[in-house]
Scaffold this motif. Structure first.
Motif, PDB file in Angstrom:
ATOM      1  N   ASP A 175       5.309  51.368  35.205  1.00 56.34           N
ATOM      2  CA  ASP A 175       5.968  50.266  35.905  1.00 56.34           C
ATOM      3  C   ASP A 175       7.440  50.559  36.165  1.00 56.34           C
ATOM      4  O   ASP A 175       7.995  50.132  37.185  1.00 56.34           O
ATOM      5  CB  ASP A 175       5.845  48.969  35.096  1.00 56.34           C
ATOM      6  N   ASP A 176       8.089  51.294  35.251  1.00 53.96           N
ATOM      7  CA  ASP A 176       9.485  51.684  35.462  1.00 53.96           C
ATOM      8  C   ASP A 176       9.609  52.636  36.650  1.00 53.96           C
ATOM      9  O   ASP A 176      10.556  52.549  37.438  1.00 53.96           O
ATOM     10  CB  ASP A 176      10.042  52.372  34.210  1.00 53.96           C
ATOM     11  N   VAL A 177       8.661  53.560  36.763  1.00 51.15           N
ATOM     12  CA  VAL A 177       8.684  54.511  37.877  1.00 51.15           C
ATOM     13  C   VAL A 177       8.530  53.765  39.204  1.00 51.15           C
ATOM     14  O   VAL A 177       9.259  54.012  40.171  1.00 51.15           O
ATOM     15  CB  VAL A 177       7.583  55.568  37.700  1.00 51.15           C
ATOM     16  N   LEU A 178       7.595  52.847  39.260  1.00 56.55           N
ATOM     17  CA  LEU A 178       7.373  52.078  40.486  1.00 56.55           C
ATOM     18  C   LEU A 178       8.593  51.226  40.829  1.00 56.55           C
ATOM     19  O   LEU A 178       8.984  51.118  42.006  1.00 56.55           O
ATOM     20  CB  LEU A 178       6.139  51.195  40.326  1.00 56.55           C
ATOM     21  N   ALA A 179       9.217  50.635  39.808  1.00 56.19           N
ATOM     22  CA  ALA A 179      10.418  49.828  40.045  1.00 56.19           C
ATOM     23  C   ALA A 179      11.554  50.688  40.571  1.00 56.19           C
ATOM     24  O   ALA A 179      12.317  50.261  41.458  1.00 56.19           O
ATOM     25  CB  ALA A 179      10.841  49.121  38.758  1.00 56.19           C
ATOM     26  N   ALA A 180      11.690  51.904  40.046  1.00 57.40           N
ATOM     27  CA  ALA A 180      12.744  52.802  40.523  1.00 57.40           C
ATOM     28  C   ALA A 180      12.493  53.201  41.977  1.00 57.40           C
ATOM     29  O   ALA A 180      13.437  53.248  42.784  1.00 57.40           O
ATOM     30  CB  ALA A 180      12.807  54.036  39.632  1.00 57.40           C
ATOM     31  N   GLU A 181      11.251  53.483  42.325  1.00 61.35           N
ATOM     32  CA  GLU A 181      10.938  53.803  43.723  1.00 61.35           C
ATOM     33  C   GLU A 181      11.362  52.662  44.649  1.00 61.35           C
ATOM     34  O   GLU A 181      11.994  52.886  45.688  1.00 61.35           O
ATOM     35  CB  GLU A 181       9.439  54.057  43.888  1.00 61.35           C
ATOM     36  N   ALA A 186      13.283  55.658  47.179  1.00 67.51           N
ATOM     37  CA  ALA A 186      12.910  57.071  47.171  1.00 67.51           C
ATOM     38  C   ALA A 186      11.465  57.199  46.724  1.00 67.51           C
ATOM     39  O   ALA A 186      11.154  57.014  45.544  1.00 67.51           O
ATOM     40  CB  ALA A 186      13.826  57.857  46.229  1.00 67.51           C
ATOM     41  N   ASP A 187      10.582  57.482  47.674  1.00 64.65           N
ATOM     42  CA  ASP A 187       9.161  57.570  47.372  1.00 64.65           C
ATOM     43  C   ASP A 187       8.815  58.941  46.780  1.00 64.65           C
ATOM     44  O   ASP A 187       9.312  59.978  47.234  1.00 64.65           O
ATOM     45  CB  ASP A 187       8.333  57.351  48.630  1.00 64.65           C
ATOM     46  N   ILE A 188       7.966  58.935  45.783  1.00 62.11           N
ATOM     47  CA  ILE A 188       7.429  60.167  45.224  1.00 62.11           C
ATOM     48  C   ILE A 188       6.201  60.541  46.045  1.00 62.11           C
ATOM     49  O   ILE A 188       5.257  59.768  46.145  1.00 62.11           O
ATOM     50  CB  ILE A 188       7.047  59.968  43.750  1.00 62.11           C
ATOM     51  N   ASP A 189       6.232  61.733  46.635  1.00 66.47           N
ATOM     52  CA  ASP A 189       5.091  62.136  47.451  1.00 66.47           C
ATOM     53  C   ASP A 189       4.661  63.551  47.102  1.00 66.47           C
ATOM     54  O   ASP A 189       5.262  64.220  46.265  1.00 66.47           O
ATOM     55  CB  ASP A 189       5.377  61.980  48.941  1.00 66.47           C
ATOM     56  N   PHE A 219       9.517  59.968  29.426  1.00 60.53           N
ATOM     57  CA  PHE A 219       8.276  59.404  29.945  1.00 60.53           C
ATOM     58  C   PHE A 219       7.286  59.121  28.817  1.00 60.53           C
ATOM     59  O   PHE A 219       7.040  59.971  27.959  1.00 60.53           O
ATOM     60  CB  PHE A 219       7.610  60.365  30.921  1.00 60.53           C
ATOM     61  N   HIS A 220       6.715  57.931  28.839  1.00 53.59           N
ATOM     62  CA  HIS A 220       5.514  57.658  28.049  1.00 53.59           C
ATOM     63  C   HIS A 220       4.346  58.313  28.779  1.00 53.59           C
ATOM     64  O   HIS A 220       4.369  58.460  30.015  1.00 53.59           O
ATOM     65  CB  HIS A 220       5.294  56.147  27.931  1.00 53.59           C
ATOM     66  N   VAL A 221       3.311  58.692  28.047  1.00 52.10           N
ATOM     67  CA  VAL A 221       2.188  59.367  28.696  1.00 52.10           C
ATOM     68  C   VAL A 221       1.493  58.475  29.715  1.00 52.10           C
ATOM     69  O   VAL A 221       0.824  58.984  30.632  1.00 52.10           O
ATOM     70  CB  VAL A 221       1.168  59.891  27.661  1.00 52.10           C
ATOM     71  N   ASP A 222       1.665  57.147  29.637  1.00 50.17           N
ATOM     72  CA  ASP A 222       0.989  56.290  30.613  1.00 50.17           C
ATOM     73  C   ASP A 222       1.622  56.365  31.996  1.00 50.17           C
ATOM     74  O   ASP A 222       1.067  55.836  32.965  1.00 50.17           O
ATOM     75  CB  ASP A 222       0.877  54.848  30.114  1.00 50.17           C
ATOM     76  N   ALA A 223       2.779  57.059  32.115  1.00 52.69           N
ATOM     77  CA  ALA A 223       3.376  57.277  33.439  1.00 52.69           C
ATOM     78  C   ALA A 223       2.814  58.516  34.120  1.00 52.69           C
ATOM     79  O   ALA A 223       2.960  58.673  35.339  1.00 52.69           O
ATOM     80  CB  ALA A 223       4.898  57.409  33.313  1.00 52.69           C
ATOM     81  N   VAL A 224       2.169  59.386  33.359  1.00 49.76           N
ATOM     82  CA  VAL A 224       1.740  60.674  33.910  1.00 49.76           C
ATOM     83  C   VAL A 224       0.633  60.538  34.957  1.00 49.76           C
ATOM     84  O   VAL A 224       0.668  61.229  35.983  1.00 49.76           O
ATOM     85  CB  VAL A 224       1.343  61.633  32.769  1.00 49.76           C
ATOM     86  N   PRO A 225      -0.386  59.676  34.787  1.00 52.32           N
ATOM     87  CA  PRO A 225      -1.394  59.570  35.839  1.00 52.32           C
ATOM     88  C   PRO A 225      -0.809  59.188  37.202  1.00 52.32           C
ATOM     89  O   PRO A 225      -1.299  59.651  38.242  1.00 52.32           O
ATOM     90  CB  PRO A 225      -2.334  58.480  35.313  1.00 52.32           C
ATOM     91  N   LEU A 226       0.236  58.350  37.218  1.00 49.46           N
ATOM     92  CA  LEU A 226       0.880  58.000  38.483  1.00 49.46           C
ATOM     93  C   LEU A 226       1.512  59.235  39.121  1.00 49.46           C
ATOM     94  O   LEU A 226       1.361  59.471  40.333  1.00 49.46           O
ATOM     95  CB  LEU A 226       1.936  56.928  38.243  1.00 49.46           C
ATOM     96  N   LEU A 227       2.213  60.045  38.320  1.00 49.57           N
ATOM     97  CA  LEU A 227       2.829  61.267  38.844  1.00 49.57           C
ATOM     98  C   LEU A 227       1.768  62.246  39.321  1.00 49.57           C
ATOM     99  O   LEU A 227       1.943  62.920  40.342  1.00 49.57           O
ATOM    100  CB  LEU A 227       3.705  61.904  37.768  1.00 49.57           C
ATOM    101  N   ALA A 228       0.652  62.308  38.600  1.00 47.03           N
ATOM    102  CA  ALA A 228      -0.443  63.190  39.009  1.00 47.03           C
ATOM    103  C   ALA A 228      -1.063  62.726  40.323  1.00 47.03           C
ATOM    104  O   ALA A 228      -1.359  63.532  41.211  1.00 47.03           O
ATOM    105  CB  ALA A 228      -1.503  63.239  37.908  1.00 47.03           C
ATOM    106  N   GLU A 229      -1.246  61.418  40.442  1.00 48.57           N
ATOM    107  CA  GLU A 229      -1.824  60.853  41.673  1.00 48.57           C
ATOM    108  C   GLU A 229      -0.941  61.145  42.877  1.00 48.57           C
ATOM    109  O   GLU A 229      -1.444  61.418  43.974  1.00 48.57           O
ATOM    110  CB  GLU A 229      -1.978  59.345  41.493  1.00 48.57           C
TER     111      GLU A 229
END
Length: 311
Positions: A175-181, A186-189, A219-229
């Protein structure tokens, strides 16, 4: 959202292993030793170059740190080998020696895929003992990566929260990653490099050094699937990307394990992102051209680096 540590969800080894399997990309690319960096094509580089507008260049490497400290237990070496006091003919010369056990908490460096094994296996399932030995790595070395040039995105979490830094132990979650975007625009692509600023080195300058193995934001590990996606090709931070204490039972560097060993994503550790934070805020944009040129060390598990962001 807060900058202070909050209770961190614990993750069992069974849950971690399921997450490892979820984000694993083994067998996807050739050459396998480049891992996720295979995502970056000349088209990605051209797109990244188009982000350069005013030509501002920001170095991201820390000063070469030769002073012992709680976060620099193996200080880098620098001494002079020639002070110009030689016999004629002219000119005289001044020479020095550099050395570093750089896989630590002080030197800015790149981790290649051979740096981390899990359950005895490197990325792709190769047995670590068969592929990494006294002569270095025969798979996934830093020499397999070469220069890394792509679009970079700064996740400036303290800026999002209106703070100077995240306190050590603060988990950065999905959720922190999405809030930062959303906040930074700045979109992560696919193919991009994600750099996480926690404000570590600003806090260090104002509060003094501490042991980041005991407590660091990451990063908590629960942020990693978002980065992988999203298909990231490179992950970095002003720490080492991992939250400490680790939330995973019996595993001290779970994000290293997921990124390098499961996903094939190289890591940048110990970047000084304070200047980039200021430059991005001034420019009103958090995406930029990122250039990383590791040393060409055959068999090396990584390399000291001084990456450059160009806005």
């Amino acid at each position: 959202m807060s900058t202070d540590p909050a209770p961190v969800p614990r993750v069992s080894r069974e849950e971690f292993d399921a997450l490892f399997a979820e984000v694993r990309t083994w067998g996807r690319w050739d050459p396998a030793g480049r891992g996720a960096w295979n995502r970056v094509t000349p088209a990605h580089v051209r797109r990244a170059a188009a982000l350069v507008r005013d030509g501002t260049t920001v170095p991201l490497g820390r000063p070469w740190d030769t002073r012992p400290a709680p976060d620099n237990l193996r200080p880098a070496l620098h001494h002079m080998t020639d002070l110009g006091d030689v016999e004629p003919p002219e000119p005289s010369a001044h020479k020095d020696f550099l050395g570093a056990d750089y896989h630590g908490k002080s030197v800015s460096h790149l981790d290649a895929l051979s740096h981390i094994a899990y359950r005895g296996e490197l990325y792709g399932g190769r047995p670590a003992r068969g592929w990494v030995g006294a002569g270095g790595a025969r798979f996934g070395s830093v020499a397999d990566l070469g220069p890394l040039v792509t679009r970079g995105v700064l996740l400036d979490l303290p800026a999002v929260l209106g703070a100077a830094w995240l306190e050590p132990g603060r988990a950065v979650r999905a959720d922190d990653v999405l809030a930062a975007e959303r906040t930074l625009g700045a979109d992560i692509d696919e193919g991009c490099a994600v750099l996480l600023r926690t404000g570590r080195f600003r806090r260090r300058r104002e509060r003094g050094p501490w042991d980041p193995d005991a407590a660091s934001a990451g990063f908590h590990v629960d942020a990693v699937p978002l980065l992988a996606e999203r298909g990231v090709s490179l992950l970095g931070s002003d720490g080492d990307s991992d939250l400490r204490p680790s939330p995973v039972e019996g595993l001290h560097s779970p994000v290293h394990t997921l990124a390098l060993t499961a996903m094939g994503v190289p890591l940048l550790d110990n970047l000084d992102l304070e200047g980039l934070s200021t430059a991005c805020a001034g420019a009103g944009r958090y995406a930029f051209l990122l250039v990383v040129t590791p040393l060409n060390v055959p068999g090396g598990t990584g390399s000291p680096v001084n990456p450059v962001a160009v806005l």
